[in-house]
Design an enzyme around this catalytic site. Structure first.
Site, short mmCIF file in Angstrom:
data_model
loop_
_atom_site.label_atom_id
_atom_site.label_comp_id
_atom_site.label_asym_id
_atom_site.label_seq_id
_atom_site.Cartn_x
_atom_site.Cartn_y
_atom_site.Cartn_z
N ASP A 82 0.95 -1.30 0.06
CA ASP A 82 -0.02 0.12 0.02
C ASP A 82 0.73 1.27 -0.09
OD1 ASP A 82 0.88 -0.55 2.64
OD2 ASP A 82 -1.25 -1.20 3.34
N ASN A 153 -7.68 -3.06 13.95
CA ASN A 153 -9.24 -3.27 13.30
C ASN A 153 -9.11 -4.57 12.30
OD1 ASN A 153 -7.91 -2.53 10.97
ND2 ASN A 153 -9.20 -0.52 10.83
N HIS A 155 -7.57 -5.11 9.58
CA HIS A 155 -7.18 -4.81 8.49
C HIS A 155 -6.06 -5.43 7.90
CE1 HIS A 155 -4.80 -0.69 9.01
NE2 HIS A 155 -4.01 -1.75 9.07
N GLU A 160 -9.96 -2.49 4.64
CA GLU A 160 -10.53 -2.06 5.89
C GLU A 160 -11.89 -2.89 6.16
OE1 GLU A 160 -8.70 -0.53 7.87
OE2 GLU A 160 -7.97 1.45 7.05
C1 F6R Z 1 1.44 -1.77 6.04
C2 F6R Z 1 0.11 -2.33 6.02
C3 F6R Z 1 -0.74 -2.31 7.19
C4 F6R Z 1 0.12 -2.66 8.49
C5 F6R Z 1 -0.84 -2.82 9.86
C6 F6R Z 1 0.16 -3.14 11.04
O1 F6R Z 1 1.93 -1.92 4.74
O2 F6R Z 1 -0.41 -2.81 4.89
O3 F6R Z 1 -1.56 -3.44 7.10
O4 F6R Z 1 0.80 -4.09 8.27
O5 F6R Z 1 -1.54 -1.66 9.94
O6 F6R Z 1 0.89 -1.81 11.19
P1 F6R Z 1 1.92 -1.96 12.47
O7 F6R Z 1 2.84 -2.96 12.02
O8 F6R Z 1 2.64 -0.45 12.32
O9 F6R Z 1 1.25 -2.34 13.61
#
Ligand code: F6R
Length: 266
Positions: A82, A153, A155, A160
């Site tokens: 992303d 959440n 995702h 989402e």
């Molecule tokens: C990042 C991504 C997100 C993260 C998720 C966890 O490229 O796609 O899905 O993997 O938000 O983020 P952290 O590791 O910062 O808790």
């Protein structure tokens, strides 16, 4: 319960290690193994990569292996999950910058083999750009491995929680999305101020993620314990996007530290 264990939950392998450092080492080991076996088998390895706090130690570990001379990225092609939208690639908050800092500048990955969705594409061309991203992955023979983190959440990428059917969600292509309030709240950590959080992003779709030949989900820390348990033990629901991984359970390995595994029960 033993601090180190490997169990099967809802058809997936779940590896638990005492701390984030040890869990990250297991993730780096699986990435290195897949790179080596895919390069041997078909001349290249295609990796889907994640950003965020969780994989930072994994990338440090891969860079160290490269420095030590054992691991080359010459024949690796990468696709990131992303990118914020809109954002300039040189913005330190962009995921392109993150990847540069943590991995791309530290290994021998040829620059034209690293793909990050482009946060500068004019809105009228976003659909064309995201569709092209999916076609590139397919033209590269699909992902050998997708590395994932999990949002509080549930995702995956920036897919989402949403009110749509499981059938619609698993077919979702790469696209422009609105970030969920929980995701925006967590992004204050990077942006420093809620008003500065970029509220939209480009994300790889669930379809590409689930098509990867192997999926490694890394989750660490107590803040992830509840959502990890919901994703692994709860029903398959679009309210918890990571639960969609249960639909391809035999290709998914969850790597957790003890705090993230705390609510899984025995
Ligand atoms: C990042 C991504 C997100 C993260 C998720 C966890 O490229 O796609 O899905 O993997 O938000 O983020 P952290 O590791 O910062 O808790």
């Amino acid at each position: 319960m033993p601090a180190e264990r490997t169990v099967q939950i809802s058809g997936s392998t779940v590896i638990v290690r005492p701390n984030a450092e040890a869990a990250s080492r297991v993730a780096a080991d699986s990435i290195a193994e897949i790179v080596e076996s895919a390069v041997k088998a078909r001349g290249k390895a295609v990796l889907g990569l994640a950003t965020g706090a969780t994989p930072e130690v994994v990338y440090a570990n891969l860079a160290a292996r490269h420095r030590a001379g054992g691991l080359s990225f010459q024949k690796v092609v990468t696709y990131n999950l992303d990118e914020y939208y809109p954002i300039q690639p040189i913005d330190p908050l962009s995921y392109r910058s993150y990847m540069h800092r943590h991995l791309f500048s530290r290994v021998d990955l040829p620059a034209n083999q690293a793909h990050v969705l482009d946060g500068t594409v004019p809105e009228a061309f976003v659909r064309e750009h995201t569709a092209e991203f999916d076609r590139w992955i397919e033209a590269d023979g699909g992902l050998d491995l997708q590395l994932l983190g999990i949002g509080r959440n549930g995702h995956i990428g920036f897919n989402e929680p949403a009110e749509w059917s499981v059938a619609e969600a698993v077919a979702a292509p790469t696209r422009l999305v609105e970030l969920h309030p929980v995701t925006r709240a967590d992004a204050v950590r990077e942006f420093g101020d809620a008003a500065k959080v970029i509220p939209r992003a480009l994300t790889m779709g669930v379809k590409q993620i689930l098509s990867a030949r192997a999926i490694v989900m890394l989750a660490t820390g107590p803040r992830k314990a509840s959502i990890v348990a919901q994703a692994l033990r709860g029903p398959v629901t679009t309210a918890v996007p990571a639960s969609l991984l249960q639909t391809v359970a035999d290709r998914v390995v969850w790597i957790l530290d003890e705090p993230a595994a705390a609510e899984l029960g025995s």
